[in-house]
Write a protein that holds these residues in place. Structure first.
Motif, mmCIF file in Angstrom:
data_model
loop_
_atom_site.group_PDB
_atom_site.id
_atom_site.type_symbol
_atom_site.label_atom_id
_atom_site.label_comp_id
_atom_site.label_asym_id
_atom_site.label_seq_id
_atom_site.Cartn_x
_atom_site.Cartn_y
_atom_site.Cartn_z
ATOM 1 N N GLU A 75 -6.205 18.727 1.079
ATOM 2 C CA GLU A 75 -5.574 19.289 -0.104
ATOM 3 C C GLU A 75 -5.917 18.452 -1.332
ATOM 4 O O GLU A 75 -6.158 17.247 -1.246
ATOM 5 N N ARG A 76 -5.888 19.078 -2.467
ATOM 6 C CA ARG A 76 -6.275 18.411 -3.706
ATOM 7 C C ARG A 76 -5.219 17.395 -4.154
ATOM 8 O O ARG A 76 -4.015 17.634 -4.006
ATOM 9 N N GLU A 77 -5.691 16.256 -4.684
ATOM 10 C CA GLU A 77 -4.842 15.188 -5.243
ATOM 11 C C GLU A 77 -3.853 14.612 -4.224
ATOM 12 O O GLU A 77 -2.798 14.115 -4.572
ATOM 13 N N LYS A 78 -4.226 14.658 -2.966
ATOM 14 C CA LYS A 78 -3.397 14.077 -1.911
ATOM 15 C C LYS A 78 -4.214 13.010 -1.188
ATOM 16 O O LYS A 78 -5.386 13.230 -0.896
ATOM 17 N N THR A 79 -3.594 11.865 -0.918
ATOM 18 C CA THR A 79 -4.300 10.784 -0.239
ATOM 19 C C THR A 79 -4.212 10.971 1.274
ATOM 20 O O THR A 79 -3.132 11.192 1.821
ATOM 21 N N HIS A 97 0.839 -1.207 0.000
ATOM 22 C CA HIS A 97 0.000 0.000 0.000
ATOM 23 C C HIS A 97 0.870 1.251 0.000
ATOM 24 O O HIS A 97 1.909 1.310 0.666
ATOM 25 N N ALA A 98 0.433 2.250 -0.745
ATOM 26 C CA ALA A 98 1.213 3.487 -0.873
ATOM 27 C C ALA A 98 1.333 4.244 0.440
ATOM 28 O O ALA A 98 2.202 5.105 0.582
ATOM 29 N N ALA A 99 0.465 3.925 1.421
ATOM 30 C CA ALA A 99 0.530 4.626 2.701
ATOM 31 C C ALA A 99 1.646 4.102 3.602
ATOM 32 O O ALA A 99 1.971 4.729 4.605
ATOM 33 N N LYS A 114 -9.221 10.727 -1.246
ATOM 34 C CA LYS A 114 -8.495 11.667 -2.091
ATOM 35 C C LYS A 114 -9.484 12.689 -2.647
ATOM 36 O O LYS A 114 -10.520 12.333 -3.199
ATOM 37 N N ARG A 115 -9.147 13.956 -2.490
ATOM 38 C CA ARG A 115 -9.982 15.026 -3.044
ATOM 39 C C ARG A 115 -9.533 15.309 -4.468
ATOM 40 O O ARG A 115 -8.368 15.627 -4.718
ATOM 41 N N ASP A 136 0.525 8.670 -11.059
ATOM 42 C CA ASP A 136 -0.555 8.424 -10.098
ATOM 43 C C ASP A 136 -0.581 6.931 -9.754
ATOM 44 O O ASP A 136 -1.399 6.167 -10.276
ATOM 45 N N PRO A 137 0.332 6.480 -8.866
ATOM 46 C CA PRO A 137 0.438 5.048 -8.561
ATOM 47 C C PRO A 137 -0.859 4.430 -8.061
ATOM 48 O O PRO A 137 -1.149 3.271 -8.365
#
Length: 387
Positions: free
Chosen positions: A286-290, A42-44, A262-263, A75-76
């Motif tokens: 924030e935009r485009e942030k997970t 997971h990317a987190a 994600k927004r 954008d993984p």
């Protein structure tokens, strides 16, 4: 099979990637080449390495023409979702969850190629222990899934959980939409891939802008079509000016580690929930942030404390506010124009069942385990509270 020189289907493409040895961790699990392993980090995670851990997902996006290196933004999470959706839709593959290992440092999922025969025929001694061989099922037992804590739910995450999967409900989200504190829509999502809360239908052939089409769409209703509530009618013009700014929406999904978001929309979005940094001031997304909105292990630890020691009830509700700062100062409540309340179904059902079980489970607890489906909740709670 694809025509000579023509594009390969997913099955052919994936077999070629496994045989290439180009991707660390992507390999066959048995000598018959019917089971294979895909790295699934997971990317987190703190040790996530995009170049290595997203390489296969990126390659599939490039092959399908959905990503052009040097031109498109990397954008993984979307790459991963796209391959997940492809595996989910394909009749050539079946996930084998009891073989997957998703709670280790280098997690992976195991799939079986099923197009040439049913997976139950595969009883290969190369990889199965005697216990696994006796189980002989594509679906692990509730005890096995709960003990391992390795069943992945969903990410942009999102995971292909078939209708027969015993943990299907773990990825569900209960979503309520409000205008001026009036409930205008209530939905329980049924997809493992997650959902998009948006103000309008997603145009066809627009994944490059809106993200994967397999996400469940939850649309805010047109204010003028509602009627009934004076509060909503009085704010119709304002609502109609705000809603177009939410067009690309927000993405929500459940993963083994918790609930993520994600927004994507242009309009501002604020939130409150278990992991919110501020309790008496606004939390902006924030935009485009997970963002991680709920942590599974933290919730289970708090549930354990609630059951065993009478500690405060764990919180799992997530509130999203569109276009206005939220939350406001403690003790102040202002009617918000557009809000969404989100609850992960697994957390709600675990807590409700824990309350019903009451004093029967008040013992010392081991390490928390992963959430399971509603029919397995009593077992999960007993696992939490065994001496």
């Amino acid at each position: 099979m694809a025509a000579p020189g023509g594009p390969m289907r997913l099955k052919e493409w994936l077999i070629a990637q496994i045989d290439s040895g180009r991707y660390p961790g992507l390999r066959w699990e048995n000598r018959h080449r019917t089971l294979f392993r895909i790295p699934w980090k997971h990317a987190a995670k703190q040790d996530y390495r995009q170049q290595q851990d997203a390489a296969l997902f990126k390659a599939w996006a490039i092959y399908k023409g959905k990503y052009h290196e040097g031109t498109d933004k990397a954008d993984p999470s979307t790459w991963k979702t796209r391959l997940r959706c492809a595996l989910n839709k394909s009749t050539d593959f079946q996930e084998v969850p009891e073989r997957s290992q998703l709670d280790i440092s280098e997690p992976y999922k195991v799939y079986q190629i099923v197009s040439d025969g049913t997976w139950a025929a595969e009883k290969d001694g190369d990889t199965q222990s005697p216990v696994e061989d006796q189980q002989g099922s594509a679906v692990g037992s509730p005890e096995e899934d709960t003990h391992r804590g390795s069943v992945e739910m969903s990410q942009v995450s999102p995971s292909p959980l078939l209708s027969v999967h015993p943990t299907e409900r773990d990825c569900w989200l209960h979503v309520r939409l409000y205008y001026c504190d009036v409930l205008v829509k209530e939905v329980t999502t049924r997809t493992a891939e997650g959902c998009r809360i948006t103000s309008r239908p997603v145009p066809a052939d627009s994944e490059w802008l809106y993200g994967p089409s397999c996400l469940e769409q939850i649309e805010f209703p047109p204010p003028r079509a509602l009627g009934g509530s004076g509060r909503v009618i009085g704010m119709t013009d304002v609502l109609e000016r705000l809603l177009p700014h939410l067009e690309r929406g927000v993405l929500l999904w459940v993963a083994p580690e918790g609930v993520f978001m994600k927004r994507q929309c242009q309009g501002r979005v604020y939130w409150n929930g278990p992991l919110a940094p501020h309790r008496d001031g606004p939390n902006k997304l924030e935009r485009e942030k997970t963002y991680k909105l709920l942590d599974t292990q933290q919730f289970l630890q708090q549930l354990r404390g609630y059951l065993s020691h009478g500690q405060p009830m764990p919180q799992y509700q997530i509130h999203l506010c569109f276009g206005e700062e939220y939350p406001t100062s403690i003790g102040q409540h202002f009617q918000k124009l557009i809000m969404a309340h989100v609850e992960p179904v697994f957390a709600r059902e675990l807590l409700h069942h824990a309350q019903r079980m009451g004093l029967t489970l008040l013992r010392d607890c081991p390490q928390p385990c992963a959430p399971s489906t509603s029919s397995h909740i009593p077992h999960v709670l007993r696992q939490l509270c065994q001496p």
